[in-house]
Write an enzyme that holds these catalytic residues in place. Structure first.
Site, short mmCIF file in Angstrom:
data_model
loop_
_atom_site.label_atom_id
_atom_site.label_comp_id
_atom_site.label_asym_id
_atom_site.label_seq_id
_atom_site.Cartn_x
_atom_site.Cartn_y
_atom_site.Cartn_z
N GLY A 136 1.23 -1.26 0.39
CA GLY A 136 -0.09 0.03 -0.22
C GLY A 136 0.98 1.75 0.01
N GLY A 156 0.61 5.97 0.74
CA GLY A 156 0.04 7.40 1.85
C GLY A 156 0.35 8.34 1.22
N GLY A 157 0.18 9.10 2.26
CA GLY A 157 0.83 9.97 2.08
C GLY A 157 2.72 10.23 3.21
N GLY A 180 4.53 7.72 3.12
CA GLY A 180 5.28 7.04 2.29
C GLY A 180 4.79 5.50 1.45
N VAL A 205 4.55 0.56 1.30
CA VAL A 205 4.96 0.16 2.99
C VAL A 205 4.62 -1.33 1.73
CG1 VAL A 205 3.23 -1.79 4.35
CG2 VAL A 205 3.52 0.92 3.59
N LYS A 265 7.56 -0.06 6.50
CA LYS A 265 6.55 1.70 6.27
C LYS A 265 8.30 2.63 5.44
CE LYS A 265 3.98 3.98 8.87
NZ LYS A 265 3.25 4.80 9.24
N ASP A 302 -5.22 9.94 14.90
CA ASP A 302 -5.86 9.39 13.60
C ASP A 302 -6.50 8.07 13.71
OD1 ASP A 302 -5.70 9.93 10.90
OD2 ASP A 302 -3.92 8.58 10.92
#
Length: 315
Positions: free
Chosen positions: A10, A12-13, A15, A17, A31, A130
């Site tokens: 996956g 995301g903002g 970085g 994984v 990650k 979060d």
């Protein structure tokens, strides 16, 4: 370890994984952080907070890399990925409703237990800030584990109020007091709000702010859910067949609506949330409608905050 980054899990903002394997054969998720605020604040936050935890509902950190500009976190591998892949009806990537209602309920209880541990079980209270489906990982048995502590804050147990220079959170899950202090002080009760919004998404199968819905009354969906609870209405849940499933679904809804109360002190602690989820439906009342829920909001009116979610709770 990652075979030259050959298997991406996956992104995301923060970085990307990748799937990896340790020399002892254990599978891990690695990650790599691309961007970092300030002097690696998010990376340090994550290592400092998660290294203090040990709980079945918190993802385990096996190690990290901090070499010059290379920053990586090595987690236990979670076979079923993140919760968001299972709960949204209309998402192309969704494998939704393969999950039975009993499994959904057990996931809700597991996340609540994980948050209760962060708020009360650690030597130092950890407020996650979060909580959202993307940050809940599921193992091969669909046991949920809270992940991504980049925005977490550590505070002494006796402290209930958290001072912050700016807001942090993901739109749709941010507690009102994080955006505007007029609603109350930021505390662990902010995580409770995020949790409530997330569980409502699990029950409804849709995001709480959805630009695709045709009726504006459904854009801010807690208002819509309250309407379904009005006397004389039979609240129908997607995929519910048995009376037991209906009871579990309704219990999740009522507990969630208590969690998203506008004033932080009106929200239950995560300890109380666990008690309500595991108790009988007959003991749960419909909570008062939060003032925010009575307003119809469209996405452009939402405070333009990115990052991640809210804080947490103890009554």
């Amino acid at each position: 370890m990652t075979k030259s980054f050959s298997n991406k899990l996956g992104q995301g903002g923060y970085g990307d994984v990748y799937r990896g394997k340790l020399t002892n054969g254990r599978l891990v998720a690695v990650k790599f952080l691309k961007k970092s605020k300030g002097n690696g604040e998010e990376f340090i936050n994550e290592v400092a907070s998660i290294s203090r935890t040990s709980h079945v509902n918190i993802v385990a950190l096996h190690g990290f890399c901090y070499e010059r500009k290379k920053r990586a976190l090595i987690y236990e591998f979670m076979l079923n990925g993140s919760l968001d892949k299972f709960i949204y009806d209309q998402e192309p990537s969704s494998t939704n409703r393969n999950l039975e209602w009993k499994t959904m309920y057990q996931i809700a209880v597991g996340i609540a237990r994980g948050l209760e541990y962060l708020h009360r079980g650690c030597n130092t209270r950890i407020v996650h800030f979060d909580i959202k489906p993307h940050n809940i990982l599921l193992d091969e048995d669909f046991i949920p584990k809270i992940a991504d502590f980049g925005l977490a804050k550590l505070c002494k147990k006796k402290e209930s109020i958290i001072s912050m220079l700016g807001a942090r959170g993901t739109i749709g899950y941010i507690a009102p007091e994080i955006v505007c202090r007029n609603f109350g002080e930021v505390s662990h009760k902010s995580d409770v709000y995020s949790y409530g919004m997330m569980i409502l998404e699990m029950v409804s199968g849709r995001k709480n702010i959805d630009v695709r819905v045709s009726h504006t009354s459904k854009i801010y969906f807690p208002s819509w859910i309250y309407k379904q609870l009005e006397p004389g209405k039979d609240f129908e849940f997607h995929g519910v067949v048995t009376e037991e499933e209906k009871e579990l679904a309704k219990k999740m809804v009522l507990v969630s609506l208590w969690c998203i109360q506008t004033v932080p002190s009106d929200r239950p602690s995560m300890t109380r949330v666990v008690e309500m989820l595991e108790g009988g439906l007959e003991y749960l009342q419909v909570p008062p409608k939060p003032s925010l829920a009575s307003q119809t909001r469209s996405p452009q009116h939402v405070s333009p905050i990115s990052s991640s979610s809210s804080s947490s709770s103890t009554a």
